[in-house]
Design an enzyme around this catalytic site. Structure first.
Site, PDB file in Angstrom:
ATOM      1  N   TYR A 195      15.432  10.128  -0.176  1.00  0.00           N
ATOM      2  CA  TYR A 195      14.777   8.938  -0.722  1.00  0.00           C
ATOM      3  C   TYR A 195      14.292   8.001   0.371  1.00  0.00           C
ATOM      4  O   TYR A 195      14.726   8.091   1.519  1.00  0.00           O
ATOM      5  CB  TYR A 195      15.720   8.171  -1.668  1.00  0.00           C
ATOM      6  N   ARG A 240     -30.869   6.580  12.005  1.00  0.00           N
ATOM      7  CA  ARG A 240     -29.655   5.919  11.516  1.00  0.00           C
ATOM      8  C   ARG A 240     -28.404   6.602  12.020  1.00  0.00           C
ATOM      9  O   ARG A 240     -28.387   7.804  12.234  1.00  0.00           O
ATOM     10  CB  ARG A 240     -29.591   5.973   9.983  1.00  0.00           C
ATOM     11  N   GLY A 286     -22.634  -1.358   8.283  1.00  0.00           N
ATOM     12  CA  GLY A 286     -23.202  -2.370   9.168  1.00  0.00           C
ATOM     13  C   GLY A 286     -22.654  -2.371  10.585  1.00  0.00           C
ATOM     14  O   GLY A 286     -22.985  -3.244  11.376  1.00  0.00           O
ATOM     15  N   MET A 308     -22.883   0.042  13.004  1.00  0.00           N
ATOM     16  CA  MET A 308     -23.682   0.669  14.056  1.00  0.00           C
ATOM     17  C   MET A 308     -25.166   0.425  13.799  1.00  0.00           C
ATOM     18  O   MET A 308     -25.532  -0.185  12.817  1.00  0.00           O
ATOM     19  CB  MET A 308     -23.347   2.141  14.147  1.00  0.00           C
ATOM     20  N   HIS A 341     -23.257  -7.459   2.781  1.00  0.00           N
ATOM     21  CA  HIS A 341     -22.211  -7.127   3.750  1.00  0.00           C
ATOM     22  C   HIS A 341     -20.867  -7.697   3.318  1.00  0.00           C
ATOM     23  O   HIS A 341     -19.856  -6.998   3.284  1.00  0.00           O
ATOM     24  CB  HIS A 341     -22.618  -7.687   5.126  1.00  0.00           C
ATOM     25  N   CYS A 374      16.121   2.976   4.953  1.00  0.00           N
ATOM     26  CA  CYS A 374      16.094   1.646   4.343  1.00  0.00           C
ATOM     27  C   CYS A 374      15.451   0.600   5.246  1.00  0.00           C
ATOM     28  O   CYS A 374      15.445  -0.577   4.931  1.00  0.00           O
ATOM     29  CB  CYS A 374      17.490   1.212   3.917  1.00  0.00           C
ATOM     30  N   ARG A 425     -22.935   8.645  -1.378  1.00  0.00           N
ATOM     31  CA  ARG A 425     -21.599   8.798  -0.793  1.00  0.00           C
ATOM     32  C   ARG A 425     -20.580   8.367  -1.833  1.00  0.00           C
ATOM     33  O   ARG A 425     -20.946   7.696  -2.814  1.00  0.00           O
ATOM     34  CB  ARG A 425     -21.459   7.948   0.468  1.00  0.00           C
ATOM     35  N   LYS A 433     -23.442  10.561   5.915  1.00  0.00           N
ATOM     36  CA  LYS A 433     -24.828  10.414   5.469  1.00  0.00           C
ATOM     37  C   LYS A 433     -25.600  11.724   5.616  1.00  0.00           C
ATOM     38  O   LYS A 433     -26.251  12.193   4.684  1.00  0.00           O
ATOM     39  CB  LYS A 433     -25.490   9.315   6.309  1.00  0.00           C
ATOM     40  N   SER A 444      21.854   6.465   5.983  1.00  0.00           N
ATOM     41  CA  SER A 444      20.639   5.734   5.648  1.00  0.00           C
ATOM     42  C   SER A 444      20.048   5.255   6.969  1.00  0.00           C
ATOM     43  O   SER A 444      20.715   4.556   7.734  1.00  0.00           O
ATOM     44  CB  SER A 444      20.990   4.554   4.748  1.00  0.00           C
TER      45      SER A 444
HETATM   46  C1  PEP Z   1      17.601  -1.749   9.677  1.00  0.00           C
HETATM   47  O1  PEP Z   1      18.114  -2.035  10.756  1.00  0.00           O
HETATM   48  O2  PEP Z   1      16.684  -0.963   9.545  1.00  0.00           O
HETATM   49  C2  PEP Z   1      18.106  -2.368   8.450  1.00  0.00           C
HETATM   50  C3  PEP Z   1      17.618  -2.004   7.279  1.00  0.00           C
HETATM   51  O3  PEP Z   1      18.983  -3.387   8.587  1.00  0.00           O
HETATM   52  P1  PEP Z   1      18.572  -4.886   8.940  1.00  0.00           P
HETATM   53  O4  PEP Z   1      17.096  -4.987   8.825  1.00  0.00           O
HETATM   54  O5  PEP Z   1      19.307  -5.697   7.966  1.00  0.00           O
HETATM   55  O6  PEP Z   1      19.099  -4.994  10.318  1.00  0.00           O
END
Ligand code: PEP
Ligand code: MG
Length: 895
Positions: free
Chosen positions: A872, A105, A114, A116, A476, A852, A360, A35, A785
């Site tokens: 990835y 303010r 809202g 503070m 709000h 993963c 803002r 502000k 992975s």
């Molecule tokens: C993990 O352990 O991160 C994984 C992807 O395998 P899961 O979740 O199947 O154990």
């Protein structure tokens, strides 16, 4: 040190603005709060800003470091700034003839609507009120004074809001008044006496008369409010660090409540719900700033066009004050061009003169963020890269979820303001604690309130959608819901809500707590029952922005998928491969589970192989279908991971049923189940340990993969790229043995079919030991992975299933910044990921690295993966676009 040197070394705590100049500017947000910085910027741009000064966030930090005291040099700087403000305003603080009145303010670096405290009309006392009365009329002056006592009494002196409300209600009842407007100046004088008495009774001392005492009280209250409970909760939900602190802005008051030529309002330079390029907003004639956002009176639309769009019968600002409207539109255009983004403005009109109180960057829905970003590229206002950065990855989630189907049957209970888009179905609840409790148990709830206040934050967060009977598009409820991405319908005045009884009535119908309703935040309708939903549209602006994001990112995005449906969805969402195909789910199919069980129950390898031969065609078809959908994109398929006991029946009843249907003796079944029972399945006979002890299982799976790959490559004439992944490896030897099994199977299949194709064998890194051994393991692994689900459990020693019992407490206490199962814990799991990546690369420079675990779909973790040089991330299908955008953000932000 000379005095002059000391003076230059002295820190600047206070920054003045007004009269066409300012000490600060927009880039000083960290120090002046959003502000304060923007008021300075507007003053510099020559826009009509009432003069004032901002006490910096550094004072807030010092205030808490000094145990709620101020640095010595602050007071003289405030004195100087106040003198400048008086000069600019042409009024003097405490002057009985022409008193300066100010607002005080809060203003943090990030907006916290809202959360503070604010104090208005400060500077009024028994003397100055007379000066105000002479200028603006008695009734107005005494009404302002009592408002001030009420606000100051509540915010600074800590009296309950109700204390003042009761006094006023009793008075009105005695005088037989219905409305505040019936109160005369004499009535307000009487109320003031009673209010002051209430303060005296509660505190044992009088209400402060000296404007300077009032000012310091208010400044301390604002700094103090940084650490109030609701502000702390809000910061936790919005990832705002406590260290940032708030600034305090003291500004000359302007009055929107000086009669019919005065007004106050809020506007957005474009529609914050849809992103459409129209001037958007609302206002109230003869009202003070807080009235618009508090949602007590329902404001009128700003323009004729908005009034028509909302079928409002109220007179718009464009009609009521055409000159002011024209000037305001001009200011809005200047500000949007200057900031190159949609602005959220607060303004006041005092006796036909426009004042800007705030600008803002406007909060927006995901749909609006998308449209704004793409439109602004087309208008030449911003670049494609900037457009990509304008959409928060987490916000994208809102665009990927269903809205109400066009052909749905709509049983409309009420039509009100479309305050935040998206649709949701849930059970009606009437209070926030209950909403939070039910949501914790997995119930979808819709929070229905007369109006919301900052105390409702946790309930709003827990709810799927919010409905309020009162308040406008900038109330709000509306602002907070848009920020959180919750659908919201506001100002449903036709609805009679009885929060205590747990019921609302509308158009002769009654909806009770626990009844199911649907909220359509896009149309403003509340519908009875669970209404049919429609899938999101991924073409148009969305596709364009995602193309820009893809151009910007270097990190690839794959998906975790094992069913054809999930795989197709992921491809539509832009998945560039499968990062994890878990194969165990394929074993649970009704047709297959009996065969799986007979495999497990077999006493010999021959018996197991016979069962596995029956499973082979099923598995082959599973993989073939996935390869067909994925085409030439790489597919990582993980061999069996869970302990075998998961596939056996657990209860006596199920055991009996399985024994009867499979012809296996129940005692044998029980014995085998007993043998396989694991006291800690997460750390048991699972993953590659199964493959080592029952290589025929992995052999069958590898055969299914290669036969399917050869088959699909033959069908399509294109390459299929299987990546066979061994789970839960801890040592190189394990992988070496199992890679041999896979390679032998591949050779056999290629010999039988007279074809060869490229494939990779790699492993998951999901145990700390594997991360430490990564250098050796990489000798046999073409890829790693990171299985950060197991890696988090095993590194932090937390079972994911049981974490719910204490993680919230841990987050509240700051032991964990965030849930480590959502965002990579960088000083534990993240460190192991980096270390394993480094050691793996040292052995094999071209090793493919990906992640993963669930973290692959979390924007902060995606940024970490980008910085760690992974190739990835892989995440669930619905999170693929989020990961793509997060990867683009990471690339653009890192250079
Ligand atoms: C993990 O352990 O991160 C994984 C992807 O395998 P899961 O979740 O199947 O154990
Ligand atoms: Mg795992």
């Amino acid at each position: 040190m000379s005095e002059i040197a000391m003076a230059t070394a002295e820190e600047t705590w206070v920054y003045s603005f007004g009269g066409g100049s300012a000490d600060g500017e927009a880039s000083m947000k960290n120090l002046l709060g959003g502000k304060g910085a923007n008021l300075a910027e507007m003053a510099k741009l020559g826009l009509p800003v009432p003069p004032g000064f901002t006490i910096s966030t550094a004072v807030c930090t010092a205030f808490y470091e000094l145990d709620r005291k101020y640095p010595d040099t602050l007071a003289p700087q405030v004195e100087t700034a106040l003198a400048k403000l008086e000069a600019n305003a042409g009024k003097t603080f405490g002057d009985p003839e022409n008193p300066l009145l100010v607002s005080v303010r809060s203003g943090a670096r990030a907006s916290m609507p809202g959360m503070m405290d604010t104090v208005l009309n400060l500077g009024l006392n028994e003397e100055t009120v007379k000066g105000l009365a002479a200028k603006a009329g008695e009734r107005f002056a005494y009404d302002s004074y009592r408002r001030f006592i009420q606000m100051y009494g509540n915010v600074v002196l800590g009296l309950k809001h109700d204390t003042f409300e009761h006094i006023l209600d009793d008075y009105k009842e005695r005088e037989e008044y219905d409305l505040d407007t019936e109160m005369t100046a004499e009535d307000w004088k009487e109320i003031i006496v009673q209010y002051k008495q209430a303060v005296q009774d509660a505190l044992g001392k009088p209400f402060p008369e000296d404007p300077k005492d009032q000012l310091w009280g208010a400044i301390s209250a604002v700094f103090g409010s940084w650490m109030n409970d609701r502000a702390i909760v809000y910061r936790r939900l919005n990832d705002i660090p406590h260290e940032w602190g708030t600034a305090v802005t003291v500004q000359s008051m302007v009055f929107g409540n000086m009669g019919e030529t005065s007004a106050t309002g809020v506007a957005f330079t474009r529609d914050p719900s849809t992103g459409e390029n129209i001037f958007y907003g609302e206002f109230l004639i003869n009202a003070q700033g807080e009235d618009v956002v508090a949602g007590i009176r329902t404001p009128a639309p700003i323009s004729k066009a908005r009034a028509e769009a909302l079928s409002s019968e109220e007179q718009s600002l464009e009609e009521a004050m055409p000159e002011v409207f024209k000037q305001l539109v001009g200011v809005a255009e200047t500000l949007e061009k200057h900031y190159r983004d949609m602005q959220d403005l607060e303004f006041t009109v005092e006796e036909s003169k426009l004042y800007m109180l705030q600008t803002r960057t406007g909060k927006r829905t995901a749909a609006a963020a998308l449209k704004l970003a793409v439109d602004m590229v087309d208008e030449g206002l911003i670049s494609e890269e900037e457009a990509v950065l304008r959409l928060e990855p987490a916000q994208l989630d809102q665009l990927l979820h269903p809205t109400i189907a066009e052909d749905a049957v709509r049983d409309v209970l009420v039509q009100a303001l479309p305050a935040s888009p998206g649709a949701a179905v849930g059970e009606v609840v009437f209070n926030s604690d209950e909403a939070a409790a039910l949501a914790e148990r997995g119930v979808d709830v819709i929070l229905v309130r007369i109006e919301t206040s900052p105390e409702d934050i946790h309930g709003m967060h827990a709810a799927r959608a919010i409905v309020t009977a009162r308040g406008g598009m900038t109330s709000h409820a509306a602002v907070v819901a848009r920020g959180m991405g919750r659908p919201c319908v506001c100002g449903a005045g036709a609805m009679h809500v009885d929060e205590t009884a747990g019921v609302f009535r509308v158009a002769g119908r009654e909806v009770n707590k626990g009844d199911i309703i649907t909220v359509d935040g896009a149309s403003g309708e509340v519908l009875m029952g669970a209404v049919k939903m429609r899938q999101p549209d991924l073409s148009g602006d969305f596709a364009r922005l995602m193309t820009w994001a893809d151009r910007a990112r270097t990190l690839k995005v794959r998906t975790n998928a094992e069913t054809p449906a999930d795989t197709r969805t992921a491809v539509e969402f832009g998945a560039e491969g499968i990062g994890l195909c878990r194969t165990e789910h394929m074993f649970f199919d009704a047709e297959r589970i009996p065969v799986v069980r007979s495999m497990i129950l077999a006493e010999s390898e021959t018996g197991r192989r016979a069962a596995l031969d029956k499973l082979l065609p099923f598995q082959r078809e599973d993989f073939a279908e996935i390869f067909r959908i994925m085409g030439e994109r790489p597919c990582t398929i993980r061999l069996l991971d869970p302990p075998l006991h998961e596939f056996l029946p657990h209860t006596d009843e199920d055991m009996a049923a399985v024994a009867a249907s499979s012809g296996v003796d129940i005692d044998i079944l029980k014995r085998r189940a007993g043998e396989l029972h694991e006291s800690n399945p997460m750390l048991g006979h699972r993953g590659c340990r199964l493959g080592i002890t029952y290589p025929e299982i992995y052999e069958m799976q590898a055969r299914a993969i290669f036969e399917a790959a050869v088959q699909v490559a033959g069908e399509t004439g294109k390459g299929v790229v299987p990546e066979v992944m061994i789970p839960l490896v801890a040592t190189h030897k394990e992988l070496q043995i199992l890679k041999q099994v896979v390679d032998n199977t591949a050779r056999a299949v290629f010999a039988e079919t007279g074809t060869t194709l490229d494939y990779l064998v790699g492993t998951m890194i999901e145990l700390p030991r594997a991360a430490l051994q990564a250098g050796e393991i990489a000798q046999s692994a073409a890829f790693f992975s990171f299985g950060t689900n197991d890696l988090t459990q095993t590194t932090l020693g937390i079972s994911r299933d049981d974490a719910g019992r204490f993680l919230k407490a841990y987050e509240d206490l700051g032991i964990y910044e965030k849930d480590p199962f959502v965002t990579l814990d960088q000083s534990g799991v993240g460190e192991l990921v980096r270390l394993a990546a480094e050691r793996g690369r040292a052995t094999r420079s071209d090793i493919k690295l990906g992640i993963c675990g669930e973290h692959g779909g979390d924007p902060a973790s995606v940024a970490f993966c980008h910085e760690s040089g992974l190739e990835y991330v892989s995440c669930s299908p619905y999170r693929v676009p989020i990961a793509r955008l997060a990867a683009a953000h990471a690339a653009l932000k890192s250079g």
